[in-house]
Scaffold this active site. Structure first.
Site, PDB file in Angstrom:
ATOM      1  N   ASP A  18      19.527 -23.354  31.417  1.00 27.70           N
ATOM      2  CA  ASP A  18      19.401 -23.539  29.970  1.00 27.70           C
ATOM      3  C   ASP A  18      17.955 -23.397  29.505  1.00 27.70           C
ATOM      4  O   ASP A  18      17.018 -23.729  30.235  1.00 27.70           O
ATOM      5  CB  ASP A  18      19.942 -24.938  29.603  1.00 27.70           C
ATOM      6  CG  ASP A  18      20.269 -25.051  28.123  1.00 27.70           C
ATOM      7  OD1 ASP A  18      20.260 -24.027  27.418  1.00 27.70           O
ATOM      8  OD2 ASP A  18      20.530 -26.187  27.671  1.00 27.70           O
ATOM      9  N   GLY A  21      16.577 -19.449  24.939  1.00 30.14           N
ATOM     10  CA  GLY A  21      16.264 -19.274  23.519  1.00 30.14           C
ATOM     11  C   GLY A  21      14.936 -19.932  23.160  1.00 30.14           C
ATOM     12  O   GLY A  21      14.087 -19.336  22.479  1.00 30.14           O
ATOM     13  N   ARG A  22      14.753 -21.161  23.644  1.00 28.82           N
ATOM     14  CA  ARG A  22      13.505 -21.879  23.325  1.00 28.82           C
ATOM     15  C   ARG A  22      12.302 -21.234  24.015  1.00 28.82           C
ATOM     16  O   ARG A  22      11.213 -21.193  23.459  1.00 28.82           O
ATOM     17  CB  ARG A  22      13.642 -23.360  23.741  1.00 28.82           C
ATOM     18  CG  ARG A  22      14.387 -24.179  22.693  1.00 28.82           C
ATOM     19  CD  ARG A  22      14.890 -25.464  23.248  1.00 28.82           C
ATOM     20  NE  ARG A  22      16.058 -25.245  24.098  1.00 28.82           N
ATOM     21  CZ  ARG A  22      16.600 -26.169  24.868  1.00 28.82           C
ATOM     22  NH1 ARG A  22      16.057 -27.369  24.932  1.00 28.82           N
ATOM     23  NH2 ARG A  22      17.673 -25.901  25.583  1.00 28.82           N
ATOM     24  N   HIS A  35      16.952 -14.164  27.152  1.00 30.24           N
ATOM     25  CA  HIS A  35      18.055 -13.981  28.110  1.00 30.24           C
ATOM     26  C   HIS A  35      17.660 -12.999  29.214  1.00 30.24           C
ATOM     27  O   HIS A  35      18.046 -13.151  30.368  1.00 30.24           O
ATOM     28  CB  HIS A  35      19.320 -13.502  27.391  1.00 30.24           C
ATOM     29  CG  HIS A  35      19.900 -14.534  26.464  1.00 30.24           C
ATOM     30  ND1 HIS A  35      20.072 -15.852  26.837  1.00 30.24           N
ATOM     31  CD2 HIS A  35      20.345 -14.457  25.182  1.00 30.24           C
ATOM     32  CE1 HIS A  35      20.598 -16.531  25.838  1.00 30.24           C
ATOM     33  NE2 HIS A  35      20.758 -15.717  24.806  1.00 30.24           N
ATOM     34  N   LEU A 129      24.742 -15.891  51.746  1.00 33.22           N
ATOM     35  CA  LEU A 129      24.838 -16.778  50.583  1.00 33.22           C
ATOM     36  C   LEU A 129      26.035 -16.388  49.697  1.00 33.22           C
ATOM     37  O   LEU A 129      26.267 -15.210  49.448  1.00 33.22           O
ATOM     38  CB  LEU A 129      23.533 -16.650  49.778  1.00 33.22           C
ATOM     39  CG  LEU A 129      23.463 -17.351  48.424  1.00 33.22           C
ATOM     40  CD1 LEU A 129      23.471 -18.872  48.596  1.00 33.22           C
ATOM     41  CD2 LEU A 129      22.203 -16.927  47.659  1.00 33.22           C
ATOM     42  N   ARG A 192      22.673 -33.452  29.611  1.00 31.99           N
ATOM     43  CA  ARG A 192      24.133 -33.436  29.489  1.00 31.99           C
ATOM     44  C   ARG A 192      24.724 -32.365  30.401  1.00 31.99           C
ATOM     45  O   ARG A 192      24.005 -31.525  30.933  1.00 31.99           O
ATOM     46  CB  ARG A 192      24.566 -33.213  28.034  1.00 31.99           C
ATOM     47  CG  ARG A 192      24.015 -31.958  27.397  1.00 31.99           C
ATOM     48  CD  ARG A 192      24.569 -31.748  25.973  1.00 31.99           C
ATOM     49  NE  ARG A 192      23.872 -30.655  25.326  1.00 31.99           N
ATOM     50  CZ  ARG A 192      22.823 -30.794  24.498  1.00 31.99           C
ATOM     51  NH1 ARG A 192      22.375 -31.998  24.210  1.00 31.99           N
ATOM     52  NH2 ARG A 192      22.239 -29.739  23.976  1.00 31.99           N
TER      53      ARG A 192
HETATM   54  C1  IPE Z   1      25.169 -24.611  28.761  1.00 30.75           C
HETATM   55  O1  IPE Z   1      24.106 -24.364  27.888  1.00 30.75           O
HETATM   56  C2  IPE Z   1      25.822 -23.325  29.172  1.00 30.75           C
HETATM   57  C3  IPE Z   1      25.012 -22.433  29.976  1.00 30.75           C
HETATM   58  C4  IPE Z   1      23.810 -22.645  30.405  1.00 30.75           C
HETATM   59  C5  IPE Z   1      25.632 -21.188  30.319  1.00 30.75           C
HETATM   60  P1  IPE Z   1      24.271 -24.467  26.302  1.00 30.75           P
HETATM   61  O2  IPE Z   1      22.963 -24.153  25.730  1.00 30.75           O
HETATM   62  O3  IPE Z   1      25.436 -23.658  25.856  1.00 30.75           O
HETATM   63  O4  IPE Z   1      24.642 -26.012  26.132  1.00 30.75           O
HETATM   64  P2  IPE Z   1      24.615 -26.954  24.861  1.00 30.75           P
HETATM   65  O5  IPE Z   1      25.345 -26.227  23.764  1.00 30.75           O
HETATM   66  O6  IPE Z   1      23.187 -27.191  24.509  1.00 30.75           O
HETATM   67  O7  IPE Z   1      25.289 -28.214  25.288  1.00 30.75           O
HETATM   68  C1  IPE Z   2      20.933 -20.579  28.266  1.00 36.39           C
HETATM   69  O1  IPE Z   2      19.914 -20.524  27.331  1.00 36.39           O
HETATM   70  C2  IPE Z   2      21.723 -19.300  28.326  1.00 36.39           C
HETATM   71  C3  IPE Z   2      23.094 -19.426  27.790  1.00 36.39           C
HETATM   72  C4  IPE Z   2      23.657 -20.514  27.380  1.00 36.39           C
HETATM   73  C5  IPE Z   2      23.869 -18.206  27.713  1.00 36.39           C
HETATM   74  P1  IPE Z   2      20.152 -20.824  25.787  1.00 36.39           P
HETATM   75  O2  IPE Z   2      20.476 -19.539  25.102  1.00 36.39           O
HETATM   76  O3  IPE Z   2      21.166 -21.901  25.616  1.00 36.39           O
HETATM   77  O4  IPE Z   2      18.732 -21.345  25.355  1.00 36.39           O
HETATM   78  P2  IPE Z   2      18.387 -22.489  24.292  1.00 36.39           P
HETATM   79  O5  IPE Z   2      19.175 -23.706  24.691  1.00 36.39           O
HETATM   80  O6  IPE Z   2      18.818 -21.960  22.969  1.00 36.39           O
HETATM   81  O7  IPE Z   2      16.927 -22.676  24.409  1.00 36.39           O
HETATM   82 MG    MG Z   3      21.042 -23.907  25.475  1.00 40.19          MG
END
Ligand code: IPE
Ligand code: IPE
Ligand code: MG
Length: 249
Positions: A18, A21-22, A35, A129, A192
């Protein structure tokens, strides 16, 4: 630096990747650039797990709930993932890596679905693996789908309701042939589970880090493994029992 005990490497590591985006936002880049960097980080962690002797790596790449994101982000992400899989295919096979998918494969666009199916097929006999990709995966859907299958087997007389145990039920999940994770890592500071492996993480050790996924690499993976090695997994027993070495009884 503390050294890893090679005899106590977690057999199965699961990661909620996760923070793409940030990471991008901090660098004033588009989310899709985040991504892209996230996929590069995933490649690095696959290599690192291979080198450390981890047996199974489960990567949460796309959740059932992620379909709610803007259409453009979803389609670009699928495109990137598809291109990455094609690009890394030979390297994965060379490393003796087996690929498996958990999640609702039928939700995915046709071209990526067929690339994935082929990759699973050609890597089936590999014994290095195991990279287990969670795509369009949701823990609750997985459990409900398992319940439906077990109910159908009961109706067909293949199994009786009284035979159902947690061990039997586990065989109705996507992870039927895979031991539960020993260590679950989540990056980006979120505390979470976001519908990941709900059934399978009953006794998994959890490691949360503020690092954004694209910045996560081998060094921090080793940190997470060190943290894992410093914990005592009691599975319900007492500390005294663990010290007496009754754990196996
Ligand atoms: C969880 O991340 C799913 C993946 C990393 C693929 P999200 O960014 O979707 O989770 P929430 O929405 O913050 O809980
Ligand atoms: C995880 O990064 C990748 C996916 C859930 C597909 P995010 O896209 O959720 O990144 P944030 O949480 O917005 O920073
Ligand atoms: Mg996220």
């Amino acid at each position: 630096m503390e050294r890893l005990d090679p005899a106590k490497i977690p057999r199965h590591i699961a990661i909620i990747m996760d923070g793409n985006g940030r990471w991008a936002q901090k660098k004033r880049l588009s989310r899709i650039e985040g991504h892209k960097a996230g996929l590069d980080a995933a490649r690095g962690v696959v290599e690192a797990c291979d080198e450390l002797g981890v047996k199974i790596l489960t990567l949460y790449a796309f959740s059932k709930e992620n379909w709610r994101r803007p259409r453009k982000e979803v389609s670009e992400l699928m495109g990137l993932l598809h291109a990455k899989l094609k690009k890394e295919r030979e390297e994965l096979l060379k490393r003796n890596i087996r690929v498996n998918i958990i999640g609702d494969l039928d939700d995915l666009p046709g071209p990526i679905r067929s690339t994935l199916k082929k990759l699973v097929e050609v890597s089936r006999a590999k014994n290095g693996l195991l990279v287990n990709l969670a795509l369009s995966y949701g823990g609750r859907s997985e459990i409900v789908a398992g319940v439906k299958k077990i109910v159908a087997d009961v109706a067909a007389g293949q199994i009786t309701a009284t035979d159902i145990t947690p061990e039997i039920f586990s065989r109705y999940l996507f992870t039927r042939d895979i031991p539960d994770p020993d260590l679950l890592i989540r990056t980006s500071g979120e505390l979470r589970i976001s519908n990941f492996l709900l059934w399978q993480i009953a006794y998994t050790e959890l490691y949360f880090t503020a690092t954004l996924w694209p910045d996560f690499g081998k060094e921090e993976l080793i940190q997470a493994c060190l943290s894992f090695q410093n914990r005592e997994r009691r599975f319900g027993r007492t500390v005294a029992q663990m010290q007496e070495g009754d754990a196996a009884q």
